[in-house]
Design an enzyme around this catalytic site. Sequence first.
Site, mmCIF file in Angstrom:
data_model
loop_
_atom_site.group_PDB
_atom_site.id
_atom_site.type_symbol
_atom_site.label_atom_id
_atom_site.label_comp_id
_atom_site.label_asym_id
_atom_site.label_seq_id
_atom_site.Cartn_x
_atom_site.Cartn_y
_atom_site.Cartn_z
ATOM 1 N N HIS A 153 0.840 -1.212 0.000
ATOM 2 C CA HIS A 153 0.000 0.000 0.000
ATOM 3 C C HIS A 153 0.871 1.257 0.000
ATOM 4 O O HIS A 153 0.638 2.200 -0.756
ATOM 5 C CB HIS A 153 -0.927 -0.019 1.232
ATOM 6 C CG HIS A 153 -1.782 1.197 1.373
ATOM 7 N ND1 HIS A 153 -3.138 1.210 1.105
ATOM 8 C CD2 HIS A 153 -1.478 2.467 1.766
ATOM 9 C CE1 HIS A 153 -3.614 2.427 1.320
ATOM 10 N NE2 HIS A 153 -2.627 3.203 1.715
ATOM 11 N N GLU A 154 1.908 1.258 0.850
ATOM 12 C CA GLU A 154 2.782 2.440 0.953
ATOM 13 C C GLU A 154 3.662 2.591 -0.289
ATOM 14 O O GLU A 154 3.856 3.715 -0.771
ATOM 15 C CB GLU A 154 3.665 2.364 2.209
ATOM 16 C CG GLU A 154 2.933 2.216 3.535
ATOM 17 C CD GLU A 154 1.813 3.207 3.757
ATOM 18 O OE1 GLU A 154 0.903 2.901 4.529
ATOM 19 O OE2 GLU A 154 1.826 4.292 3.130
ATOM 20 N N HIS A 157 1.969 4.391 -2.934
ATOM 21 C CA HIS A 157 1.935 5.857 -2.773
ATOM 22 C C HIS A 157 3.156 6.512 -3.414
ATOM 23 O O HIS A 157 3.074 7.623 -3.938
ATOM 24 C CB HIS A 157 1.870 6.258 -1.290
ATOM 25 C CG HIS A 157 0.491 6.244 -0.700
ATOM 26 N ND1 HIS A 157 -0.556 6.960 -1.225
ATOM 27 C CD2 HIS A 157 0.001 5.617 0.389
ATOM 28 C CE1 HIS A 157 -1.641 6.757 -0.486
ATOM 29 N NE2 HIS A 157 -1.333 5.941 0.495
HETATM 30 C C1 LIG Z 1 -6.378 4.163 6.767
HETATM 31 C C2 LIG Z 1 -6.414 3.239 7.971
HETATM 32 C C3 LIG Z 1 -7.747 2.512 8.026
HETATM 33 C C4 LIG Z 1 -6.216 4.062 9.227
HETATM 34 C C5 LIG Z 1 -5.334 2.166 7.821
HETATM 35 N N1 LIG Z 1 -5.271 1.319 9.000
HETATM 36 C C6 LIG Z 1 -5.471 -0.020 8.905
HETATM 37 O O1 LIG Z 1 -5.798 -0.559 7.860
HETATM 38 N N2 LIG Z 1 -5.303 -0.694 10.077
HETATM 39 C C7 LIG Z 1 -5.431 -2.034 10.258
HETATM 40 C C8 LIG Z 1 -5.735 -2.925 9.213
HETATM 41 C C9 LIG Z 1 -5.855 -4.272 9.514
HETATM 42 F F1 LIG Z 1 -6.150 -5.124 8.520
HETATM 43 C C10 LIG Z 1 -5.649 -4.737 10.793
HETATM 44 C C11 LIG Z 1 -5.330 -3.827 11.810
HETATM 45 F F2 LIG Z 1 -5.109 -4.276 13.029
HETATM 46 C C12 LIG Z 1 -5.226 -2.497 11.556
HETATM 47 C C13 LIG Z 1 -3.950 2.782 7.622
HETATM 48 O O2 LIG Z 1 -3.347 3.241 8.574
HETATM 49 N N3 LIG Z 1 -3.440 2.771 6.355
HETATM 50 C C14 LIG Z 1 -2.196 3.499 6.171
HETATM 51 C C15 LIG Z 1 -2.251 4.468 5.000
HETATM 52 O O3 LIG Z 1 -3.270 5.030 4.640
HETATM 53 N N4 LIG Z 1 -1.092 4.619 4.417
HETATM 54 O O4 LIG Z 1 -0.962 5.434 3.352
HETATM 55 C C16 LIG Z 1 -4.017 2.070 5.200
HETATM 56 C C17 LIG Z 1 -3.823 0.550 5.340
HETATM 57 C C18 LIG Z 1 -4.398 -0.192 4.136
HETATM 58 C C19 LIG Z 1 -3.623 -1.473 4.043
HETATM 59 C C20 LIG Z 1 -2.498 -1.384 5.004
HETATM 60 C C21 LIG Z 1 -2.395 0.056 5.459
HETATM 61 ZN ZN LIG Z 2 -2.601 5.266 2.077
#
Ligand SMILES: CC(C)(C)[C@H](NC(=O)Nc1cc(F)cc(F)c1)C(=O)N(CC(=O)NO)CC1CCCC1
Ligand SMILES: [Zn+2]
EC number: 3.5.1.88
Length: 185
Positions: A153-154, A157
């Site tokens: 995901h990162e 970006h």
């Molecule tokens: C956007 C948000 C919903 C806050 C997401 N968190 C998240 O997915 N947490 C999560 C998922 C799980 F499957 C189990 C668990 F324990 C916690 C997140 O931080 N991101 C980071 C972001 O936006 N980076 O740019 C998005 C996620 C989507 C897939 C992984 C990161």
């Molecule tokens: Zn993101």
Amino acid sequence: MILMKDIIREGHPTLRAKAKEMTFPLSVEDQQLCDDLLEYIVNSQDEELCEKYNLRSGIGLAAPQVNASKRVFALHIPDDEKPLTNFIAINPKIVSHSVEKTYISSGEGCLSVDRDVPGYVPRYSRITIKAYDKEGNEIKKRLKGLPAIAFQHELDHLNGIMFYDHIDENAPYKDIPGAIPFERE
Ligand SMILES: CC(C)(C)[C@H](NC(=O)Nc1cc(F)cc(F)c1)C(=O)N(CC(=O)NO)CC1CCCC1
Ligand SMILES: [Zn+2]
């Protein structure tokens, strides 16, 4: 410290740009950028700081999301069977990956997207990655589960790709052949 106001949202052109590689030794401001990205993620997982500064709790943050078009992101995933904490990935690459795919069964979100976009986001189940740390040392890791999903995901970006680019909008919950879902608790 990074606050929600510093995180750009979909529609901002920087989220669609290809970020530039970082060069070593890192400048003081590039080091600060790396530290700020990680600090946001760690802060956002602290109940009090989250409350105090109105942060959206996250597990990863990429530099383009704070309008810095550079190839670096931070991950902090403490409660995982194989935790990946305080991880700063500079000039990250996926060097190999499984054929098998996975996806978060409840779909993905994004700190830069203020809406729900339903659908499965296919990701490789297991990846071997290469990146550099702030000192310029090469890091190689094998990731699976949430760390693997988050890394992909990162990395997207850094290439101007948003998670919903991977969703088939005509069939958002279309079965992904051979994929094993990642079940959020
Ligand atoms: C956007 C948000 C919903 C806050 C997401 N968190 C998240 O997915 N947490 C999560 C998922 C799980 F499957 C189990 C668990 F324990 C916690 C997140 O931080 N991101 C980071 C972001 O936006 N980076 O740019 C998005 C996620 C989507 C897939 C992984 C990161
Ligand atoms: Zn993101």
